[in-house]
Design a protein around this motif. Structure first.
Motif, PDB file in Angstrom:
ATOM      1  N   PHE B 363       0.704  -1.031   0.034  1.00 41.85           N
ATOM      2  CA  PHE B 363       0.144  -0.011  -0.088  1.00 41.85           C
ATOM      3  C   PHE B 363       0.757   1.333  -0.104  1.00 41.85           C
ATOM      4  O   PHE B 363       0.573   2.331  -0.133  1.00 41.85           O
ATOM      5  N   ILE B 364       2.056   1.202   0.210  1.00 41.51           N
ATOM      6  CA  ILE B 364       2.958   2.293   0.417  1.00 41.51           C
ATOM      7  C   ILE B 364       3.993   2.346  -0.778  1.00 41.51           C
ATOM      8  O   ILE B 364       4.520   1.442  -1.190  1.00 41.51           O
ATOM      9  N   SER B 365       4.175   3.487  -1.544  1.00 40.42           N
ATOM     10  CA  SER B 365       4.955   3.544  -2.723  1.00 40.42           C
ATOM     11  C   SER B 365       6.395   3.338  -2.290  1.00 40.42           C
ATOM     12  O   SER B 365       6.868   3.588  -1.114  1.00 40.42           O
ATOM     13  N   ALA B 366       7.303   2.945  -3.217  1.00 37.76           N
ATOM     14  CA  ALA B 366       8.811   2.593  -2.862  1.00 37.76           C
ATOM     15  C   ALA B 366       9.257   3.924  -2.495  1.00 37.76           C
ATOM     16  O   ALA B 366      10.311   3.824  -1.644  1.00 37.76           O
ATOM     17  N   CYS B 367       8.878   5.171  -2.844  1.00 41.27           N
ATOM     18  CA  CYS B 367       9.682   6.405  -2.545  1.00 41.27           C
ATOM     19  C   CYS B 367       9.153   6.678  -0.894  1.00 41.27           C
ATOM     20  O   CYS B 367       9.959   7.662  -0.195  1.00 41.27           O
ATOM     21  N   GLY B 368       8.244   6.172  -0.527  1.00 44.66           N
ATOM     22  CA  GLY B 368       7.869   6.188   0.938  1.00 44.66           C
ATOM     23  C   GLY B 368       7.210   7.465   1.371  1.00 44.66           C
ATOM     24  O   GLY B 368       6.572   7.545   2.587  1.00 44.66           O
ATOM     25  N   THR B 369       6.917   8.313   0.360  1.00 45.45           N
ATOM     26  CA  THR B 369       6.045   9.282   0.578  1.00 45.45           C
ATOM     27  C   THR B 369       4.775   9.395  -0.059  1.00 45.45           C
ATOM     28  O   THR B 369       3.945  10.437  -0.378  1.00 45.45           O
TER      29      THR B 369
END
Lengths: 405, 405
Positions: B363-369
């Protein structure tokens, strides 16, 4: 007057319905045979001096309707408060683009800009119709029953306090909600419309029209807490001491001032936190919580008064009608004509510009921490249809067996 | 089992729909021939040990329906987290009142209470059916697709950011919105559902599932601000450094701990103010504003997901059906069966009690934001019908005459 090209802009803080006024101007102007082009300036007067203009004649009616129903300022807004030199620059650009009508949607600072530009045009003998269209959640424009934007923000505040009161009743303690409004307490007072039952909060309301004394405040909170076991408080960000100094100024380390020389009151949770700390420290109450409604209250997308929508649209429409047939510059004003109906008026710019309305005495109760029924009657129709309602279980206590509690 | 008398209570933080679950229990139980009395405990487990009970059999169906549609906990709630001794007291009162079924609506702390009470009853060989009914805006119960209360709070957060983004576009600068959720970032991530156009905010989302580094944060904000001239940021109140220490702990002078030993994260604007000050000081950006959504997001009366309403009602109804025919204690759980439909399950109490779900990695993108499309597809149907939409003017620039700007 040359009404072939007209220009509209939006200034000051966004509201839930300011785009309705923009759309009211554009659609009404486009109906007029003499109007050739309807321009909009991006980010208010700043967009004018930068020639950052858009052609609203090339926008579809369908999209304009959708934009009208969207909160905040679709053209962009500005905090610039033009002085004489700035207004001369505005006037130069209006001349260069052969603008015949200038509409500015905003609060009392914006109306002052319109007044100065109007005077510039007259001095230069340039035919320019200048109309100010009212907008402010603070409800602080003189000569108006109320201002577009205020009813929707009031609806948010009333609903927020209805919910905060239920929350506080479920988990008792002290709750402080800080509401926008630097000089006028109308929006803070709107919290009272979230009340239903006699013991519902907000139990205490502090508006900037009354001097705030921290000792009196603490005594009020203590008395309510002892009576009900809980206390819900609505506080205006603009509360001040007897000398007029903001209460927040006594604690904020780095006071930020805007271009108008005003201390920044919003966008910080400092006032709520200060008051909560005072209550915890002095009254020894453990569960004390504070919320600062901040920007949520002025452009929350799901909480709009339909009455506000309609009136914001109408002030835009009326502005064009006054410009076409009124023969003079002015500021559009809302007048109440029934319970509930309104009509519009065109006031002289000098009657509105730079003046600030505050809550009338008969809207504030004698104790200074509540509103009167006159205020409730004044505000209720503005909140619009479909206001949610709160219900509670009726008391049916069960007889104790172990005699506890 | 003696189902003649049943008892229901509400625990933990109020939500927009917890009363639907209460009403689901009461109305479903009252339909059963064997049920004689339906009791409610005031203020959760505290009301049980104090014998502060009300008879819900003497409440009209009509009023129950109205209460069901009202946010917050109609019976009152509590922050008490019972230990073994406390649960023994609960059990004594249930015995004294000859309660045959115990329903507790709450989060993972509440499910743990139900588990201990269930074990007490078994040890005493007392026939007591114990059912936990899920509720939490944090969406952090394991074994559930999602939990009642979360969808309505998510709807509020999405709408709030949709409005904040429009406001920020009208008056550009940096905006920080702090959202509830100590360990789970679901509610903060819901801010992404307020986005429509590619350049809309929130541009940066910080959840507690990722380590928060202030230098990385400032670099992210700087990059966005340089690219778009503005930046809207969603931050979870639970953000922490690599050691797990809350970011807010580094600045708060008087850390308040609740009965569970947790630091108080809500009810203060401190985190938003700290982050805003960092941005102003380090990035030299002038217009930086922060809002803490606080209690508004969990019991705002006008912002409820109809999907959430229905499901909260159903988990209450299903709880009674499981108690009557399930033959075992457990925790009611929501399972997704289609796009969009759900069914319910009764999980063992030990499978849910005291456990915490956090956002799954996908649910969280690779960039983390940012969130992934999987999260958007997961959340969208939960927000319910009638989500407001935002529209903007299409670009039609006017040619410059004075070549300014």
């Amino acid at each position: 007057m040359n009404p072939r090209k007209i220009l509209v802009a939006q200034g000051g803080g966004p509201t839930a319905v300011i785009n309705q006024s923009l759309v009211g101007v554009v659609l009404e102007a486009r109906r007029h045979r003499g109007v050739e082009l309807v321009y909009g300036a991006r980010h208010g007067v700043r967009g004018i001096i930068n020639e950052d203009l858009v052609d609203l004649t090339q926008e579809t009616s369908h999209n304009l309707e959708l934009v009208g129903a969207t909160p905040a300022a679709a053209l962009g807004s500005t905090r610039d408060k033009p002085d004489l030199a700035y207004c001369q620059e505005i006037f130069k650009v209006l001349q260069a683009h052969e603008i015949g009508q200038f509409y500015y949607i905003g609060g009392n600072d914006s109306s002052d800009t319109v007044r100065i530009v109007s005077e510039q045009a007259q001095a230069a003998n340039y035919e320019l119709r200048c109309i100010h269209i009212p907008k402010t959640i603070d409800n602080d424009l003189v000569g108006n029953d109320h201002t577009p934007g205020f009813p929707s923000a009031a609806r948010f505040v009333a609903q927020a306090f209805a919910g905060a009161n239920l929350d506080n009743a479920a988990l008792p303690g002290v709750y402080v909600g800080v509401v926008m409004g630097r000089h006028a307490g109308f929006l803070t007072a709107a919290s009272a419309l979230g009340k239903k039952f006699a013991d519902d909060g907000p139990h205490l309301i502090y508006v900037p029209e009354r001097v705030f004394e921290i000792d009196k405040f603490l005594a009020d909170v203590k008395a309510t807490y002892e009576r009900l076991g809980r206390c819900v408080i609505a506080v205006s960000e603009g509360i001040h001491d007897a000398s007029g100094a903001p209460i927040i100024a006594s604690l904020a380390k780095d006071l930020e001032h805007d271009a108008h020389g005003n201390v920044q009151l919003s966008g910080s949770g400092a006032l709520a936190d200060l008051l909560c700390e005072e209550i915890k420290a002095k009254l020894k109450i453990k569960r004390v919580r504070g919320d600062t409604f901040g920007y949520l209250q002025r452009s929350f997308i799901g909480c709009v008064s339909d009455v506000d929508q309609r009136e914001a649209r109408e002030v835009g429409e009326k502005a064009v009608q006054y410009a076409m047939w009124g023969g003079r510059d002015g500021s559009v004003a809302i007048q109440r004509t029934g319970t509930y109906s309104v009509d519009y008026d065109l006031l002289p710019l000098s009657a509105v510009a730079g003046k600030t309305r505050t809550m009338e005495d008969h809207f504030i109760s004698a104790c200074g921490t509540d509103v009167t029924d006159a205020f409730r009657l004044y505000l209720r129709p503005l909140l619009g249809s479909g206001m949610p309602d709160a219900f509670r279980l009726r008391p049916n206590p069960v007889a104790k067996v172990l005699n506890r509690g």
